[in-house]
Design a protein around this motif. Structure first.
Motif, short mmCIF file in Angstrom:
data_model
loop_
_atom_site.label_atom_id
_atom_site.label_comp_id
_atom_site.label_asym_id
_atom_site.label_seq_id
_atom_site.Cartn_x
_atom_site.Cartn_y
_atom_site.Cartn_z
N THR A 42 0.85 -1.19 0.00
CA THR A 42 0.00 0.00 0.00
C THR A 42 0.89 1.23 0.00
O THR A 42 1.80 1.35 0.80
CB THR A 42 -0.91 0.00 1.24
OG1 THR A 42 -1.66 -1.21 1.24
CG2 THR A 42 -1.87 1.17 1.21
N THR A 44 0.93 5.78 -0.99
CA THR A 44 0.10 6.97 -1.11
C THR A 44 0.72 7.97 -2.09
O THR A 44 1.93 8.00 -2.28
CB THR A 44 -0.09 7.68 0.24
OG1 THR A 44 1.20 8.04 0.76
CG2 THR A 44 -0.81 6.79 1.23
N SER A 48 -4.11 10.16 -1.75
CA SER A 48 -4.86 8.97 -2.17
C SER A 48 -4.02 7.74 -1.90
O SER A 48 -2.79 7.78 -1.98
CB SER A 48 -5.19 9.03 -3.66
OG SER A 48 -6.06 10.10 -3.93
N THR A 49 -4.68 6.63 -1.59
CA THR A 49 -4.00 5.38 -1.30
C THR A 49 -4.14 4.45 -2.49
O THR A 49 -5.21 4.32 -3.07
CB THR A 49 -4.59 4.72 -0.04
OG1 THR A 49 -4.47 5.64 1.06
CG2 THR A 49 -3.88 3.43 0.31
N TYR A 50 -3.02 3.79 -2.84
CA TYR A 50 -2.99 2.88 -3.97
C TYR A 50 -2.39 1.55 -3.54
O TYR A 50 -1.65 1.47 -2.57
CB TYR A 50 -2.11 3.44 -5.11
CG TYR A 50 -2.57 4.76 -5.63
CD1 TYR A 50 -3.49 4.84 -6.67
CD2 TYR A 50 -2.07 5.96 -5.10
CE1 TYR A 50 -3.91 6.07 -7.17
CE2 TYR A 50 -2.49 7.18 -5.59
CZ TYR A 50 -3.41 7.23 -6.63
OH TYR A 50 -3.81 8.45 -7.10
N TYR A 76 5.63 7.20 -5.35
CA TYR A 76 4.66 7.09 -4.26
C TYR A 76 5.41 7.16 -2.94
O TYR A 76 6.62 7.00 -2.89
CB TYR A 76 3.92 5.75 -4.34
CG TYR A 76 3.18 5.54 -5.61
CD1 TYR A 76 1.91 6.08 -5.80
CD2 TYR A 76 3.72 4.78 -6.65
CE1 TYR A 76 1.21 5.87 -6.98
CE2 TYR A 76 3.04 4.57 -7.82
CZ TYR A 76 1.79 5.11 -7.99
OH TYR A 76 1.10 4.91 -9.15
N SER A 78 5.59 5.49 0.99
CA SER A 78 5.20 4.33 1.78
C SER A 78 5.40 4.67 3.26
O SER A 78 6.32 5.39 3.62
CB SER A 78 6.07 3.13 1.42
OG SER A 78 5.85 2.07 2.31
N ARG A 79 4.54 4.11 4.10
CA ARG A 79 4.69 4.30 5.54
C ARG A 79 5.77 3.38 6.10
O ARG A 79 6.25 3.60 7.20
CB ARG A 79 3.38 4.01 6.25
CG ARG A 79 2.36 5.08 6.00
CD ARG A 79 1.14 4.83 6.84
NE ARG A 79 0.26 5.98 6.70
CZ ARG A 79 -0.73 6.22 7.51
NH1 ARG A 79 -0.98 5.41 8.50
NH2 ARG A 79 -1.49 7.27 7.31
#
Length: 145
Positions: A42, A44, A48-50, A76, A78-79
């Motif tokens: 996952t 972001t 928005s999250t993808y 993107y 990432s956490r």
């Protein structure tokens, strides 16, 4: 190689057994495919999250305590920390510096640089530096002497 499929009643009974004389790259690829499938992570972008498939990722980079995931045309966030991603991504991903992991399937070629470093050219023509301390592992993984 002989392949045998035995149908079972439920997902709980599913398993895979690989019997091989040695642990080759093909065997490792099969294990990775069975364990991870075409999984993803996952990410972001613009609030928005993808869901980003592992096969789309070119590399991951950590900059100022943020982790960025690069695909062919997008970036993107990432956490996950880089070391967490390293565990999730699988055998095709390898660390090339303290702040970067690259997808070996997206490497077009590598070449030596002065000072013991290397440069990897990715399929999207982006160039990334392989730090000296990671060169030996990259050569081993790519089968370079």
């Amino acid at each position: 190689m002989r392949v045998r499929l035995e149908q079972v009643e439920s997902e709980e009974q599913e398993s895979a057994l690989i019997r091989a004389t040695e642990k080759t790259t093909d065997i490792l690829n099969a294990i990775d495919l069975l364990e991870n499938g075409s999984g993803g992570i996952t990410v972001t972008k613009d609030r928005s999250t993808y869901f980003c498939k592992l096969t789309q990722i070119y590399y991951a980079e950590s900059v100022d305590k943020h982790t960025y995931i690069y695909t062919k045309g997008n970036c993107y966030e990432s956490r996950d920390r880089l070391y967490e991603l390293e565990e999730k991504l699988g055998i095709y991903y390898v660390r090339i510096s303290k702040s970067m992991i690259v997808n070996l399937r997206k490497v077009r070629n590598v070449s030596a640089e002065p000072g013991g470093r290397m440069v990897a050219v990715l399929l999207n023509d982006e160039r990334v530096i392989i730090s000296r301390s990671y060169v030996k592992e990259i050569k081993r993984r790519l089968g370079i002497q």
